[in-house]
Design a protein around this motif. Structure first.
Motif, PDB file in Angstrom:
ATOM      1  N   ALA A 141       0.801  -1.229   0.000  1.00 10.32           N
ATOM      2  CA  ALA A 141       0.000   0.000   0.000  1.00 10.32           C
ATOM      3  C   ALA A 141       0.833   1.277   0.000  1.00 10.32           C
ATOM      4  O   ALA A 141       0.514   2.237  -0.702  1.00 10.32           O
ATOM      5  N   GLY A 142       1.897   1.310   0.794  1.00  8.16           N
ATOM      6  CA  GLY A 142       2.719   2.521   0.868  1.00  8.16           C
ATOM      7  C   GLY A 142       3.333   2.871  -0.477  1.00  8.16           C
ATOM      8  O   GLY A 142       3.331   4.028  -0.910  1.00  8.16           O
ATOM      9  N   ASP A 143       3.851   1.856  -1.156  1.00  9.28           N
ATOM     10  CA  ASP A 143       4.440   2.084  -2.475  1.00  9.28           C
ATOM     11  C   ASP A 143       3.399   2.631  -3.431  1.00  9.28           C
ATOM     12  O   ASP A 143       3.676   3.544  -4.214  1.00  9.28           O
ATOM     13  N   LEU A 144       2.202   2.053  -3.384  1.00 12.08           N
ATOM     14  CA  LEU A 144       1.140   2.494  -4.291  1.00 12.08           C
ATOM     15  C   LEU A 144       0.760   3.946  -4.029  1.00 12.08           C
ATOM     16  O   LEU A 144       0.550   4.716  -4.960  1.00 12.08           O
ATOM     17  N   ARG A 145       0.706   4.310  -2.738  1.00 12.53           N
ATOM     18  CA  ARG A 145       0.370   5.700  -2.414  1.00 12.53           C
ATOM     19  C   ARG A 145       1.377   6.657  -3.037  1.00 12.53           C
ATOM     20  O   ARG A 145       1.012   7.657  -3.648  1.00 12.53           O
ATOM     21  N   THR A 146       2.681   6.315  -2.863  1.00 14.65           N
ATOM     22  CA  THR A 146       3.733   7.162  -3.441  1.00 14.65           C
ATOM     23  C   THR A 146       3.553   7.287  -4.943  1.00 14.65           C
ATOM     24  O   THR A 146       3.634   8.384  -5.508  1.00 14.65           O
ATOM     25  N   LEU A 147       3.302   6.144  -5.586  1.00 14.47           N
ATOM     26  CA  LEU A 147       3.162   6.168  -7.030  1.00 14.47           C
ATOM     27  C   LEU A 147       1.971   7.006  -7.471  1.00 14.47           C
ATOM     28  O   LEU A 147       2.047   7.720  -8.473  1.00 14.47           O
ATOM     29  N   ILE A 148       0.862   6.918  -6.735  1.00 13.01           N
ATOM     30  CA  ILE A 148      -0.322   7.712  -7.100  1.00 13.01           C
ATOM     31  C   ILE A 148       0.011   9.198  -7.030  1.00 13.01           C
ATOM     32  O   ILE A 148      -0.319   9.961  -7.940  1.00 13.01           O
ATOM     33  N   VAL A 149       0.687   9.595  -5.971  1.00 10.40           N
ATOM     34  CA  VAL A 149       1.058  11.004  -5.825  1.00 10.40           C
ATOM     35  C   VAL A 149       1.941  11.455  -6.978  1.00 10.40           C
ATOM     36  O   VAL A 149       1.689  12.476  -7.629  1.00 10.40           O
ATOM     37  N   VAL A 150       2.992  10.665  -7.254  1.00 13.34           N
ATOM     38  CA  VAL A 150       3.923  11.057  -8.314  1.00 13.34           C
ATOM     39  C   VAL A 150       3.242  11.067  -9.676  1.00 13.34           C
ATOM     40  O   VAL A 150       3.470  11.967 -10.489  1.00 13.34           O
ATOM     41  N   ALA A 151       2.376  10.074  -9.911  1.00 16.05           N
ATOM     42  CA  ALA A 151       1.671  10.029 -11.196  1.00 16.05           C
ATOM     43  C   ALA A 151       0.802  11.271 -11.368  1.00 16.05           C
ATOM     44  O   ALA A 151       0.773  11.879 -12.440  1.00 16.05           O
ATOM     45  N   THR A 152       0.121  11.652 -10.302  1.00 16.18           N
ATOM     46  CA  THR A 152      -0.730  12.847 -10.372  1.00 16.18           C
ATOM     47  C   THR A 152       0.103  14.086 -10.662  1.00 16.18           C
ATOM     48  O   THR A 152      -0.215  14.873 -11.562  1.00 16.18           O
ATOM     49  N   VAL A 153       1.187  14.250  -9.900  1.00 20.45           N
ATOM     50  CA  VAL A 153       2.055  15.418 -10.098  1.00 20.45           C
ATOM     51  C   VAL A 153       2.581  15.448 -11.527  1.00 20.45           C
ATOM     52  O   VAL A 153       2.582  16.500 -12.184  1.00 20.45           O
ATOM     53  N   THR A 154       3.016  14.285 -12.015  1.00 20.41           N
ATOM     54  CA  THR A 154       3.588  14.218 -13.361  1.00 20.41           C
ATOM     55  C   THR A 154       2.560  14.609 -14.409  1.00 20.41           C
ATOM     56  O   THR A 154       2.829  15.454 -15.275  1.00 20.41           O
ATOM     57  N   VAL A 155       1.391  13.990 -14.341  1.00 20.55           N
ATOM     58  CA  VAL A 155       0.369  14.263 -15.357  1.00 20.55           C
ATOM     59  C   VAL A 155      -0.070  15.733 -15.311  1.00 20.55           C
ATOM     60  O   VAL A 155      -0.152  16.402 -16.341  1.00 20.55           O
TER      61      VAL A 155
END
Lengths: 283, 343
Positions: A141-155
Motif C-alpha cells: 500500500a505505501g508504495d502504491l500511495r507514493t506512485l499515485i502522488v507522483v503520477a498525479t504530479v507528473t500528469v
C-alpha cells in the motif's frame, strides 16, 4: 498456447487469486502512466541519453543515503538534480557535445555508487540489486500511495506545461517570442523526469525504468503524429506491455521487471516491422 | 503485383502471430493445478531439509533452489505466491536472505507466520574486517527515517516482532550462518516442530529422533576435529561462513578472502595482500572455498602460497548425493576439513 486456449486461467485467475499480483499490476500501471507521459517528451526532445543517465545516476544518491542511514528517495532525487546541474555546468564550461558531457557524468556517478556500496562490507549489498532491478513482487500500500502522488504530479505538470513544451521542442526562438521561458521549461521537464524515475525504481528498478521511459513513446511516435495522442497511445502500449510482462513472469517464473521491459521493446520491434512491412507493401 | 504485396503482408502477420503463440507455449499454467499449496515453506534448502526431518518427513519446499546462493537469490512472483499460500515460513534471518527481506515482511502482514531462527540462538558477531563504528551510526533506527524505502516496512516493524529482531541483527552485524553448529540447530528444533500441524506423539518422536541424530553428528565431528593437533587448526575461508563451526569445534578462522558474511561483497588488492601475509605467518595449510562462488581469488592465492584449496558446501544443499541433506553435508565438510588440516 494456454493464453489463447484457456484465457480465463491464463489472464484472469492469477489476479483473482492473488492480491499481491493485483497490487503489482497497479504499481506497474502507475509507473507506466508517469514514465510514458514524460517519456514522450524525452523522445521528442532527443533527451533519451540524458534519461538513461538520470536513471543510473540516482544510484550514488541511493548508495550514500543507505550508508548514512538517510532517506533513499531524497538521496536519489538529490543525485538526479546533481546530475542535471552537472550536465548544465559542463555544457557552459566546455565545448564538448552534450552526449560526451552526459556520458562522463553518467559513468562517474555509477562508479561512485559501486565504490560506496563495496566499501560497506557485506550488509546491504543485496539491497543494491533491489534498486537496480526493482522488487515489484514486494509492492504494498505505501508504495502504491507514493506512485499515485507522483503520477498525479507528473500528469498535472505535463498538462500545465503542454504548450510551453510543444513550442520549445520544435522552435525555441518562437517560444521566447511568445513569452515562454524555454530554459525554465526544460528544467521543469527534467525535474518531472527525475521524479518519475525515482518513484519507479521501487517497481522496476533503475536499470529497467529506461525501457518504460523510451520504448512505449517511441512505438507511439511511429503510429500517430499529434503529441497528446502520442501520450495516450504510449500509455496504452506501456500498460499492455506491463500486463503481458507481468503475466508471463508469473506463469514462467521469470524476472518480473526485466520481462516487462523486454515486452515493451518487443512491442516496439513488432510495430517497426509491421510499419516497414506496410510501407513496402504500399510501393 | 498486388498478389505479391498481399502475400508479404500476410506472411508478416503470420510471423507475428506465430511468435506470440510461441511465447504462450509452456507448461506454466498447467502447474497451477498440480501444485497444492505447501503449508510450510523454508527459505533455504538447509532449513527445508531440517524442517522436513523434524516434521516426520513432511515435504517442505525451499524457496532458494538447490545450488543457488541465498545471499543473491532473486524471488519471482511464483515465490511470493508460495509464501502467501503457506501458513508458516521458516527463515534463517540475520541478513542471510538479503534479497528476500522485503518479500518476507510484505508476506508477514498478510497472515503468513514468518519464523526467523537467528534471534533464537546464541549469535556470534560478524568476523574481522567488519567496521563496527560504521554499523552503529548507520543502522541506528532513530536516523533511519527512510520513508520511501521503508514506508511499508515501518508499519510492519511495529507489528512484527520477527522484523524488529531482524533490524537489531543489522545493527549488531550478526553472522547468520548458525546452521554450521549442530547443537544450535538442535536448539531451534522445538520452534520448528511447533510449526507442524499437530503437536502429537508422533510429531514429538520425530523431533526427538532428529535431535538425537544431531547430537550424534556433533559427537562424530568433535572426534574428527579432535584428532587434528591444535596448532594445525587454522582455516582461511572464502567468506565468513564457518564462524559457528569454528566456535563449536575449537578451530581458528585466521582470515577470509571476502571480508564479509555476504558473498555479494567484493575483494580488494590490499586486503588480499594482508591475507597472504597472514597465511604465511601463521602457517595456514588450506583455503576452504565454497561451491557456490567463483574461486578465482582463492585459487590465485593458494597457488602463490602453495596451500591446499578445499571446496566445501556450506550455504546451500546440492542435488548430488553426499551433500543433499544437512547431516550429510556437515559430515562431508568435517571430513574434508579434518583431512586437509592433518599433517
Amino acid at each position: 498456447m494456454t493464453w489463447l486456449t484457456d484465457p480465463v486461467d491464463w489472464w484472469v485467475s492469477p489476479f483473482a487469486d492473488n492480491p499481491f499480483l493485483r497490487d503489482a499490476l497497479w504499481a506497474a500501471l502507475l509507473t507506466v502512466l508517469c514514465t510514458s507521459v514524460i517519456g514522450t517528451w524525452v523522445v521528442l526532445r532527443g533527451l533519451s541519453f540524458l534519461g538513461d543517465a538520470l536513471a543510473h545516476g540516482v544510484l550514488p544518491g541511493i548508495a550514500i543515503a543507505f550508508v548514512t542511514g538517510g532517506n533513499t528517495t531524497v538521496g536519489a532525487l538529490l543525485a538526479a538534480l546533481a546530475m542535471v546541474a552537472g550536465v548544465q555546468l559542463i555544457r557552459t564550461a566546455s565545448p564538448l557535445p552534450d552526449d560526451a558531457s552526459i556520458g562522463v557524468l553518467f559513468v562517474g556517478f555509477l562508479a561512485l555508487a559501486v565504490v560506496v556500496m563495496s566499501a560497506q562490507t557485506g550488509r546491504g549489498a543485496g539491497d543494491l540489486t533491489r534498486f537496480l532491478f526493482g522488487s515489484i513482487n514486494a509492492v504494498d500500500a505505501g508504495d502504491l500511495r507514493t506512485l499515485i502522488v507522483v503520477a498525479t504530479v507528473t500528469v498535472v505538470g505535463v498538462v500545465v506545461l503542454h504548450r510551453a513544451l510543444l513550442v520549445s521542442t520544435f522552435d525555441v526562438t518562437q517560444a521566447r517570442l511568445i513569452g515562454f521561458r524555454p530554459q525554465l521549461t526544460h528544467f521543469a521537464l527534467l525535474v518531472l523526469l527525475a521524479l518519475s524515475i525515482v518513484a519507479s525504481f521501487e517497481t522496476v528498478g533503475t536499470l529497467l525504468v529506461f525501457a518504460f521511459l523510451i520504448a512505449p513513446p517511441a512505438t507511439a511516435s511511429m503510429l500517430v503524429g499529434r503529441v497528446p495522442l502520442m501520450m495516450v497511445v504510449a500509455v496504452m502500449i506501456g500498460s499492455a506491455s506491463a500486463l503481458i510482462g507481468l503475466l508471463i513472469s508469473y506463469h514462467h517464473a521469470t524476472a518480473t521487471g526485466a520481462t516487462m521491459a523486454l515486452v515493451t521493446v518487443i512491442a516496439f520491434v513488432v510495430s517497426l516491422a509491421v510499419r516497414s512491412g506496410l510501407r513496402l507493401a504500399r510501393r | 503485383m498486388r498478389m505479391i504485396l498481399k502475400f508479404r503482408r500476410s506472411v508478416g502477420a503470420a510471423a507475428v502471430v506465430a511468435a506470440l503463440a510461441a511465447c504462450g507455449d509452456g507448461s506454466g499454467s498447467t502447474d497451477d493445478d498440480q501444485d497444492a499449496a505447501a503449508r510450510i515453506v523454508a527459505t533455504t534448502t538447509i532449513w527445508a531439509d531440517i524442517t522436513s526431518a523434524t516434521l516426520c518427513g513432511l515435504d517442505v519446499p525451499a524457496l532458494v533452489p538447490p545450488g543457488a546462493d541465498p545471499h543473491t537469490f532473486e524471488p519471482s512472483l511464483r515465490d511470493r505466491e508460495a509464501l502467501e499460500d503457506a501458513a508458516v515460513v521458516i527463515a534463517n534471518g540475520g541478513g542471510l536472505e538479503d534479497s528476500l527481506t522485503d518479500l518476507l515482511s510484505s508476506v508477514a502482514t498478510s497472515g503468513t507466520d514468518v519464523v526467523e531462527l537467528v534471534p533464537l540462538v546464541d549469535t556470534i558477531d560478524s568476523g574481522p574486517g567488519h567496521d563496527d563504528d560504521h554499523d552503529d551510526d548507520d543502522h541506528d533506527d532513530d536516523d533511519h527515517d527512510d520513508d520511501d524505502h521503508d514506508d511499508h516496512d515501518h508499519d510492519d516493524h511495529d507489528d512484527d516482532p520477527d522484523h524488529d529482531d531482524h533490524d537489531d541483527d543489522h545493527a549488531g552485524g550478526v553472522d547468520p550462518h548458525i546452521w554450521q553448529d549442530p547443537l544450535r540447530v538442535a536448539g531451534v528444533l522445538d520452534t520448528i516442530a511447533a510449526a507442524g500441524e499437530e503437536a502429537d506423539e508422533q510429531q514429538r518422536n520425530c523431533a526427538n529422533a532428529y535431535r538425537a541424530e544431531l547430537e550424534q553428528l556433533d559427537d562424530e565431528i568433535s572426534e574428527l576435529i579432535g584428532a587434528v593437533p591444535i596448532a594445525e587448526r587454522l582455516m582461511v575461508t572464502s567468506h565468513d561462513s564457518l564462524a559457528y563451526f569454528a566456535d563449536r569445534y575449537d578451530l581458528e578462522i585466521v582470515g577470509t578472502v571476502i571480508p564479509s558474511t555476504n558473498t555479494l561483497a567484493q575483494t580488494n588488492a590490499a586486503d588480499l595482500a594482508d591475507l597472504a601475509d597472514l597465511i604465511e605467518e601463521r602457517g595456514v595449510r588450506a583455503i576452504f572455498t565454497e561451491e557456490l562462488e567463483s574461486t578465482a581469488d582463492a585459487d590465485a592465492l593458494a597457488e602463490r602460497l602453495d596451500v591446499l584449496v578445499v571446496p566445501l558446501v556450506t550455504d546451500a544443499l546440492t542435488t548430488a548425493p553426499g551433500t543433499d541433506t544437512y547431516l550429510e553435508m556437515m559430515r562431508s565438510n568435517s571430513t574434508r576439513i579434518a583431512e586437509a588440516l592433518t599433517p
